[in-house]
Design a protein around this motif. Structure first.
Motif, PDB file in Angstrom:
ATOM      1  N   ALA A 199       0.840  -1.195   0.000  1.00 10.25           N
ATOM      2  CA  ALA A 199       0.000   0.000   0.000  1.00 10.25           C
ATOM      3  C   ALA A 199       0.874   1.244   0.000  1.00 10.25           C
ATOM      4  N   ALA A 200       0.441   2.247  -0.728  1.00 13.29           N
ATOM      5  CA  ALA A 200       1.169   3.519  -0.795  1.00 13.29           C
ATOM      6  C   ALA A 200       0.610   4.490   0.229  1.00 13.29           C
ATOM      7  N   ALA A 201       1.458   5.411   0.686  1.00 11.08           N
ATOM      8  CA  ALA A 201       1.015   6.428   1.638  1.00 11.08           C
ATOM      9  C   ALA A 201       0.073   7.399   0.947  1.00 11.08           C
ATOM     10  N   PRO A 202      -0.882   7.993   1.686  1.00 15.46           N
ATOM     11  CA  PRO A 202      -1.794   8.971   1.082  1.00 15.46           C
ATOM     12  C   PRO A 202      -1.021  10.152   0.505  1.00 15.46           C
ATOM     13  N   ALA A 203      -1.632  10.831  -0.447  1.00 10.82           N
ATOM     14  CA  ALA A 203      -0.997  12.000  -1.062  1.00 10.82           C
ATOM     15  C   ALA A 203      -0.778  13.104  -0.043  1.00 10.82           C
ATOM     16  N   ASP A 204       0.318  13.869  -0.240  1.00 10.77           N
ATOM     17  CA  ASP A 204       0.657  15.008   0.627  1.00 10.77           C
ATOM     18  C   ASP A 204       0.924  14.597   2.058  1.00 10.77           C
ATOM     19  N   THR A 205       1.483  13.411   2.256  1.00  8.96           N
ATOM     20  CA  THR A 205       1.902  12.994   3.584  1.00  8.96           C
ATOM     21  C   THR A 205       3.331  12.484   3.495  1.00  8.96           C
ATOM     22  N   GLY A 206       4.010  12.478   4.636  1.00  9.81           N
ATOM     23  CA  GLY A 206       5.357  11.940   4.673  1.00  9.81           C
ATOM     24  C   GLY A 206       6.424  12.991   4.436  1.00  9.81           C
ATOM     25  N   LEU A 207       7.679  12.597   4.696  1.00  9.03           N
ATOM     26  CA  LEU A 207       8.809  13.503   4.547  1.00  9.03           C
ATOM     27  C   LEU A 207       9.311  13.453   3.112  1.00  9.03           C
ATOM     28  N   ASP A 208       8.544  14.034   2.198  1.00 10.01           N
ATOM     29  CA  ASP A 208       8.924  14.069   0.797  1.00 10.01           C
ATOM     30  C   ASP A 208       9.638  15.379   0.495  1.00 10.01           C
ATOM     31  N   LEU A 209       9.833  15.660  -0.792  1.00  6.96           N
ATOM     32  CA  LEU A 209      10.532  16.880  -1.195  1.00  6.96           C
ATOM     33  C   LEU A 209       9.810  18.132  -0.712  1.00  6.96           C
ATOM     34  N   LYS A 210       8.478  18.110  -0.750  1.00  8.20           N
ATOM     35  CA  LYS A 210       7.719  19.276  -0.307  1.00  8.20           C
ATOM     36  C   LYS A 210       7.963  19.569   1.170  1.00  8.20           C
ATOM     37  N   ALA A 211       8.095  18.519   1.972  1.00  7.01           N
ATOM     38  CA  ALA A 211       8.332  18.714   3.405  1.00  7.01           C
ATOM     39  C   ALA A 211       9.654  19.443   3.638  1.00  7.01           C
ATOM     40  N   PHE A 212      10.706  19.030   2.948  1.00  7.25           N
ATOM     41  CA  PHE A 212      12.002  19.671   3.140  1.00  7.25           C
ATOM     42  C   PHE A 212      12.041  21.056   2.491  1.00  7.25           C
ATOM     43  N   GLN A 213      11.191  21.286   1.497  1.00 16.45           N
ATOM     44  CA  GLN A 213      11.062  22.641   0.964  1.00 16.45           C
ATOM     45  C   GLN A 213      10.470  23.558   2.027  1.00 16.45           C
ATOM     46  N   ASN A 214       9.465  23.078   2.749  1.00 16.49           N
ATOM     47  CA  ASN A 214       8.890  23.872   3.838  1.00 16.49           C
ATOM     48  C   ASN A 214       9.943  24.201   4.882  1.00 16.49           C
ATOM     49  N   LEU A 215      10.793  23.231   5.208  1.00 17.11           N
ATOM     50  CA  LEU A 215      11.852  23.470   6.195  1.00 17.11           C
ATOM     51  C   LEU A 215      12.859  24.487   5.667  1.00 17.11           C
ATOM     52  N   GLY A 216      13.193  24.412   4.381  1.00 14.70           N
ATOM     53  CA  GLY A 216      14.115  25.380   3.797  1.00 14.70           C
ATOM     54  C   GLY A 216      13.542  26.784   3.780  1.00 14.70           C
ATOM     55  N   TYR A 217      12.246  26.898   3.437  1.00 14.21           N
ATOM     56  CA  TYR A 217      11.598  28.210   3.448  1.00 14.21           C
ATOM     57  C   TYR A 217      11.549  28.790   4.858  1.00 14.21           C
ATOM     58  N   THR A 218      11.408  27.922   5.855  1.00 14.50           N
ATOM     59  CA  THR A 218      11.414  28.388   7.246  1.00 14.50           C
ATOM     60  C   THR A 218      12.714  29.114   7.555  1.00 14.50           C
ATOM     61  N   GLY A 219      13.835  28.474   7.214  1.00 17.85           N
ATOM     62  CA  GLY A 219      15.138  29.089   7.453  1.00 17.85           C
ATOM     63  C   GLY A 219      15.314  30.388   6.683  1.00 17.85           C
ATOM     64  N   GLU A 220      14.824  30.430   5.441  1.00 18.99           N
ATOM     65  CA  GLU A 220      14.965  31.641   4.632  1.00 18.99           C
ATOM     66  C   GLU A 220      14.225  32.825   5.246  1.00 18.99           C
ATOM     67  N   TRP A 221      13.001  32.600   5.715  1.00 18.43           N
ATOM     68  CA  TRP A 221      12.229  33.704   6.301  1.00 18.43           C
ATOM     69  C   TRP A 221      12.873  34.209   7.587  1.00 18.43           C
TER      70      TRP A 221
END
Length: 264
Positions: A199-221
């Motif tokens: 079974a695959a994880a639901p969409a928009d869950t998990g530590l994918d590329l989008k998650a680490f993008q959010n973390l990178g944007y946090t540092g930038e702000w």
């Protein structure tokens, strides 16, 4: 000495700083909360997968429609296998292969897409084990319909007859003359000769590329907020030094304009 802070120029600088810092902190905190939400979703999915293995399978109708809470849960459905399709370009354990998808006609007349298993290589109907005949009851993990072009799902068109690029009601309804559930099931135990598809994880869950993008944007702000404060103090210090130099007469006077007397 600090009366220059009340000049129109410094009023504009101060207002900008007072607005920019809270805005940067707010945006950084929001991006951080998005990253934390994804981490929580990852933990929820992991816990759900573990608990789903221990829970008894439930009837399909009780867990529809599919969402983050029901995706991956074990369900049962009864019916007769009908149309069979192959889903190309699907990897399993870093090996290229394809899914064997068979539509299960249920008592309600609707069809449930069932992934009976995975086979290596290129799609070949001759290598696919025949689906069981007669009435069968299947047990597997409930999955949401796929979206072509996302999560590794192929968006290519023009596939040969008997193949589909995505497992979704929108795609399958054009291939069969009956309604299709907006969900699919991957069998817990694959049919003979095939490998079960996890079974695959639901969409928009998990530590994918989008998650680490959010973390990178946090540092930038947060860095930008610190940069605004740094620049404000730098401008302030430069203005004070200029005023002190002016009081000590260290600021050079303007050069006199040369006049050609002989020409008058």
């Amino acid at each position: 000495m600090y009366r220059f802070l009340l000049t129109p120029r410094w009023w504009g600088i101060n207002v900008f700083v007072l607005l920019a810092i809270p805005f940067c902190i707010f945006m950084g905190s929001w991006q951080l909360s998005r990253f934390e939400d994804r981490m929580q979703d990852q933990q929820t999915v992991t816990d759900q997968a573990e608990s789903g293995k221990r829970e008894a399978a439930r009837p399909l109708a009780e867990l529809l429609p599919v969402d983050k809470a029901t995706s991956g849960r074990l369900v049962t459905a009864t019916g007769r296998y009908d149309r069979q399709l192959l889903v190309p370009d699907r990897e399993l354990d870093d090996k290229a292969g394809y899914y064997v998808l068979t539509l299960l006609r249920t008592d309600g007349g609707k069809a449930l897409p069932v992934v009976r298993g995975w086979l290596p290589g290129t799609p070949d109907p001759a290598k696919v084990p025949a689906a069981p005949t007669g009435e069968v009851t299947v047990t597997g993990a409930l999955q949401a319909s796929e979206t072509p072009g996302s999560n590794g799902v192929s968006a290519q068109g023009g596939l040969p007859a008997g193949q589909t690029g995505a497992i979704s009601a929108a795609s399958l309804v054009n291939l069969v003359p009956y309604d299709v559930y907006d969900a699919w099931v991957t069998l817990s135990e694959a049919d003979s000769g095939m490998t079960a598809v996890p079974a695959a994880a639901p969409a928009d869950t998990g530590l994918d590329l989008k998650a680490f993008q959010n973390l990178g944007y946090t540092g930038e702000w947060f860095v930008f907020a610190g940069f605004v404060v740094f620049m404000w103090f730098r401008l302030l210090r430069r203005e004070i030094e200029f005023l002190r130099d002016a009081e000590l007469g260290l600021v050079p006077d303007e050069e006199p304009v040369a006049v050609d007397v002989g020409s008058k």
